[in-house]
Write a protein that holds these residues in place. Structure first.
Motif, PDB file in Angstrom:
ATOM      1  N   ARG A 112     -11.920  -8.704   5.828  1.00 63.12           N
ATOM      2  CA  ARG A 112     -12.159 -10.136   5.655  1.00 63.12           C
ATOM      3  C   ARG A 112     -11.425 -10.938   6.730  1.00 63.12           C
ATOM      4  O   ARG A 112     -11.963 -11.892   7.288  1.00 63.12           O
ATOM      5  CB  ARG A 112     -11.722 -10.581   4.259  1.00 63.12           C
ATOM      6  CG  ARG A 112     -12.048 -12.041   3.980  1.00 63.12           C
ATOM      7  CD  ARG A 112     -11.707 -12.465   2.570  1.00 63.12           C
ATOM      8  NE  ARG A 112     -10.300 -12.266   2.294  1.00 63.12           N
ATOM      9  CZ  ARG A 112      -9.810 -11.690   1.196  1.00 63.12           C
ATOM     10  NH1 ARG A 112     -10.628 -11.259   0.260  1.00 63.12           N
ATOM     11  NH2 ARG A 112      -8.526 -11.552   1.026  1.00 63.12           N
ATOM     12  N   LEU A 113     -10.219 -10.534   7.066  1.00 67.58           N
ATOM     13  CA  LEU A 113      -9.452 -11.217   8.099  1.00 67.58           C
ATOM     14  C   LEU A 113     -10.056 -10.975   9.485  1.00 67.58           C
ATOM     15  O   LEU A 113     -10.199 -11.909  10.282  1.00 67.58           O
ATOM     16  CB  LEU A 113      -8.002 -10.735   8.068  1.00 67.58           C
ATOM     17  CG  LEU A 113      -7.055 -11.346   9.085  1.00 67.58           C
ATOM     18  CD1 LEU A 113      -6.896 -12.835   8.834  1.00 67.58           C
ATOM     19  CD2 LEU A 113      -5.709 -10.654   9.018  1.00 67.58           C
ATOM     20  N   THR A 122     -20.662 -13.057   8.669  1.00 67.78           N
ATOM     21  CA  THR A 122     -21.058 -12.482   7.381  1.00 67.78           C
ATOM     22  C   THR A 122     -21.775 -11.153   7.530  1.00 67.78           C
ATOM     23  O   THR A 122     -21.576 -10.253   6.710  1.00 67.78           O
ATOM     24  CB  THR A 122     -21.943 -13.465   6.596  1.00 67.78           C
ATOM     25  OG1 THR A 122     -23.067 -13.826   7.388  1.00 67.78           O
ATOM     26  CG2 THR A 122     -21.167 -14.700   6.203  1.00 67.78           C
ATOM     27  N   ARG A 154      -8.116  -2.097  -1.456  1.00 64.57           N
ATOM     28  CA  ARG A 154      -7.903  -3.542  -1.386  1.00 64.57           C
ATOM     29  C   ARG A 154      -7.391  -3.958  -0.008  1.00 64.57           C
ATOM     30  O   ARG A 154      -7.835  -4.962   0.549  1.00 64.57           O
ATOM     31  CB  ARG A 154      -6.925  -3.998  -2.478  1.00 64.57           C
ATOM     32  CG  ARG A 154      -7.539  -4.054  -3.860  1.00 64.57           C
ATOM     33  CD  ARG A 154      -6.640  -4.782  -4.853  1.00 64.57           C
ATOM     34  NE  ARG A 154      -5.271  -4.282  -4.876  1.00 64.57           N
ATOM     35  CZ  ARG A 154      -4.843  -3.275  -5.638  1.00 64.57           C
ATOM     36  NH1 ARG A 154      -5.677  -2.641  -6.431  1.00 64.57           N
ATOM     37  NH2 ARG A 154      -3.585  -2.890  -5.602  1.00 64.57           N
ATOM     38  N   ARG A 182     -17.601  -3.989   4.584  1.00 65.26           N
ATOM     39  CA  ARG A 182     -17.377  -3.763   3.146  1.00 65.26           C
ATOM     40  C   ARG A 182     -18.215  -2.605   2.636  1.00 65.26           C
ATOM     41  O   ARG A 182     -17.746  -1.775   1.854  1.00 65.26           O
ATOM     42  CB  ARG A 182     -17.714  -5.023   2.362  1.00 65.26           C
ATOM     43  CG  ARG A 182     -16.713  -6.116   2.493  1.00 65.26           C
ATOM     44  CD  ARG A 182     -17.152  -7.320   1.696  1.00 65.26           C
ATOM     45  NE  ARG A 182     -16.190  -8.403   1.792  1.00 65.26           N
ATOM     46  CZ  ARG A 182     -16.425  -9.622   1.394  1.00 65.26           C
ATOM     47  NH1 ARG A 182     -17.590  -9.948   0.861  1.00 65.26           N
ATOM     48  NH2 ARG A 182     -15.505 -10.547   1.523  1.00 65.26           N
ATOM     49  N   ARG A 219      -6.632  -5.318  10.983  1.00 61.77           N
ATOM     50  CA  ARG A 219      -5.767  -6.493  10.816  1.00 61.77           C
ATOM     51  C   ARG A 219      -5.058  -6.863  12.124  1.00 61.77           C
ATOM     52  O   ARG A 219      -4.960  -8.039  12.467  1.00 61.77           O
ATOM     53  CB  ARG A 219      -4.741  -6.202   9.721  1.00 61.77           C
ATOM     54  CG  ARG A 219      -3.856  -7.341   9.333  1.00 61.77           C
ATOM     55  CD  ARG A 219      -2.955  -7.014   8.143  1.00 61.77           C
ATOM     56  NE  ARG A 219      -2.139  -5.827   8.345  1.00 61.77           N
ATOM     57  CZ  ARG A 219      -2.367  -4.637   7.749  1.00 61.77           C
ATOM     58  NH1 ARG A 219      -3.353  -4.482   6.905  1.00 61.77           N
ATOM     59  NH2 ARG A 219      -1.586  -3.609   7.975  1.00 61.77           N
ATOM     60  N   LEU A 272     -19.099  -8.558   8.266  1.00 64.51           N
ATOM     61  CA  LEU A 272     -18.228  -8.434   7.101  1.00 64.51           C
ATOM     62  C   LEU A 272     -18.903  -7.621   6.003  1.00 64.51           C
ATOM     63  O   LEU A 272     -18.285  -6.734   5.419  1.00 64.51           O
ATOM     64  CB  LEU A 272     -17.837  -9.814   6.576  1.00 64.51           C
ATOM     65  CG  LEU A 272     -16.945  -9.833   5.336  1.00 64.51           C
ATOM     66  CD1 LEU A 272     -15.650  -9.076   5.580  1.00 64.51           C
ATOM     67  CD2 LEU A 272     -16.658 -11.270   4.934  1.00 64.51           C
ATOM     68  N   HIS A 273     -20.182  -7.884   5.742  1.00 57.46           N
ATOM     69  CA  HIS A 273     -20.907  -7.105   4.728  1.00 57.46           C
ATOM     70  C   HIS A 273     -21.027  -5.649   5.148  1.00 57.46           C
ATOM     71  O   HIS A 273     -20.899  -4.746   4.315  1.00 57.46           O
ATOM     72  CB  HIS A 273     -22.292  -7.705   4.479  1.00 57.46           C
ATOM     73  CG  HIS A 273     -22.260  -8.979   3.707  1.00 57.46           C
ATOM     74  ND1 HIS A 273     -21.813  -9.075   2.412  1.00 57.46           N
ATOM     75  CD2 HIS A 273     -22.608 -10.240   4.073  1.00 57.46           C
ATOM     76  CE1 HIS A 273     -21.889 -10.318   1.993  1.00 57.46           C
ATOM     77  NE2 HIS A 273     -22.366 -11.053   2.993  1.00 57.46           N
ATOM     78  N   LEU A 286     -10.332  -3.933   2.392  1.00 53.28           N
ATOM     79  CA  LEU A 286     -11.217  -5.088   2.225  1.00 53.28           C
ATOM     80  C   LEU A 286     -10.587  -6.379   2.730  1.00 53.28           C
ATOM     81  O   LEU A 286     -11.255  -7.199   3.361  1.00 53.28           O
ATOM     82  CB  LEU A 286     -11.616  -5.230   0.750  1.00 53.28           C
ATOM     83  CG  LEU A 286     -12.500  -4.130   0.177  1.00 53.28           C
ATOM     84  CD1 LEU A 286     -12.807  -4.406  -1.291  1.00 53.28           C
ATOM     85  CD2 LEU A 286     -13.763  -3.961   0.975  1.00 53.28           C
ATOM     86  N   ARG A 287      -9.297  -6.563   2.469  1.00 58.77           N
ATOM     87  CA  ARG A 287      -8.610  -7.762   2.963  1.00 58.77           C
ATOM     88  C   ARG A 287      -8.560  -7.787   4.490  1.00 58.77           C
ATOM     89  O   ARG A 287      -8.743  -8.828   5.114  1.00 58.77           O
ATOM     90  CB  ARG A 287      -7.188  -7.824   2.410  1.00 58.77           C
ATOM     91  CG  ARG A 287      -7.127  -8.216   0.961  1.00 58.77           C
ATOM     92  CD  ARG A 287      -5.688  -8.328   0.489  1.00 58.77           C
ATOM     93  NE  ARG A 287      -5.656  -8.458  -0.937  1.00 58.77           N
ATOM     94  CZ  ARG A 287      -4.867  -7.749  -1.733  1.00 58.77           C
ATOM     95  NH1 ARG A 287      -4.038  -6.856  -1.233  1.00 58.77           N
ATOM     96  NH2 ARG A 287      -4.899  -7.923  -3.030  1.00 58.77           N
ATOM     97  N   GLN A 296     -13.852 -12.673   9.763  1.00 61.71           N
ATOM     98  CA  GLN A 296     -14.010 -13.988   9.149  1.00 61.71           C
ATOM     99  C   GLN A 296     -15.070 -14.789   9.893  1.00 61.71           C
ATOM    100  O   GLN A 296     -15.058 -14.899  11.112  1.00 61.71           O
ATOM    101  CB  GLN A 296     -12.686 -14.728   9.188  1.00 61.71           C
ATOM    102  CG  GLN A 296     -12.721 -16.093   8.584  1.00 61.71           C
ATOM    103  CD  GLN A 296     -11.360 -16.776   8.684  1.00 61.71           C
ATOM    104  OE1 GLN A 296     -10.380 -16.153   9.027  1.00 61.71           O
ATOM    105  NE2 GLN A 296     -11.332 -18.044   8.385  1.00 61.71           N
TER     106      GLN A 296
END
Length: 111
Positions: A14-15, A21, A7, A28, A63, A24-25, A10-11, A18
């Motif tokens: 995403r950050l 896409t 988790r 993931r 992050r 990001l894909h 993934l977070r 952002q």
């Protein structure tokens, strides 16, 4: 612990990615594939703790150290810096054993 690391990863993705896409894909998908590859590890497997630590380290780098830049005009980028982005100054970058950076024969104190 593995689900929490997943988790966090993934977070952080995403950050970090952002608005992008495609990236990001891809991030993931890479995280999902890495966790699926190690899904057969048992709780007492000695390789489990280093694998979880690796996932947490990757999440931290995403992050704190990945910054998006968007081209605005000629040779100008606008950076998306958020509250988790690591900030510092050049004093935080140290050479080992007190060595000085040498550029074109000059030490950084001579520049």
């Amino acid at each position: 612990m593995a689900s929490a690391a997943y988790r966090h990863l993934l977070r952080s993705a995403r950050l970090a990615f952002q608005g992008d896409t495609h990236l990001l894909h891809a991030a993931r998908s890479e995280a999902r594939n890495g966790f699926r590859k190690n899904a057969s590890m048992s709780h007492d497997d000695p390789a489990l703790a280093p694998a979880i630590a690796h996932a947490e380290e990757v999440a931290k780098i995403l992050r704190e150290n990945v910054v998006q830049g968007k081209l605005e005009g000629d040779d100008r980028y606008k950076l998306r810096i958020h509250e988790h982005t690591e900030r510092g100054d050049n004093d935080t970058v140290k050479m080992p054993n007190g060595q000085k950076v040498v550029i074109d024969g000059k030490k950084c104190s001579d520049l």
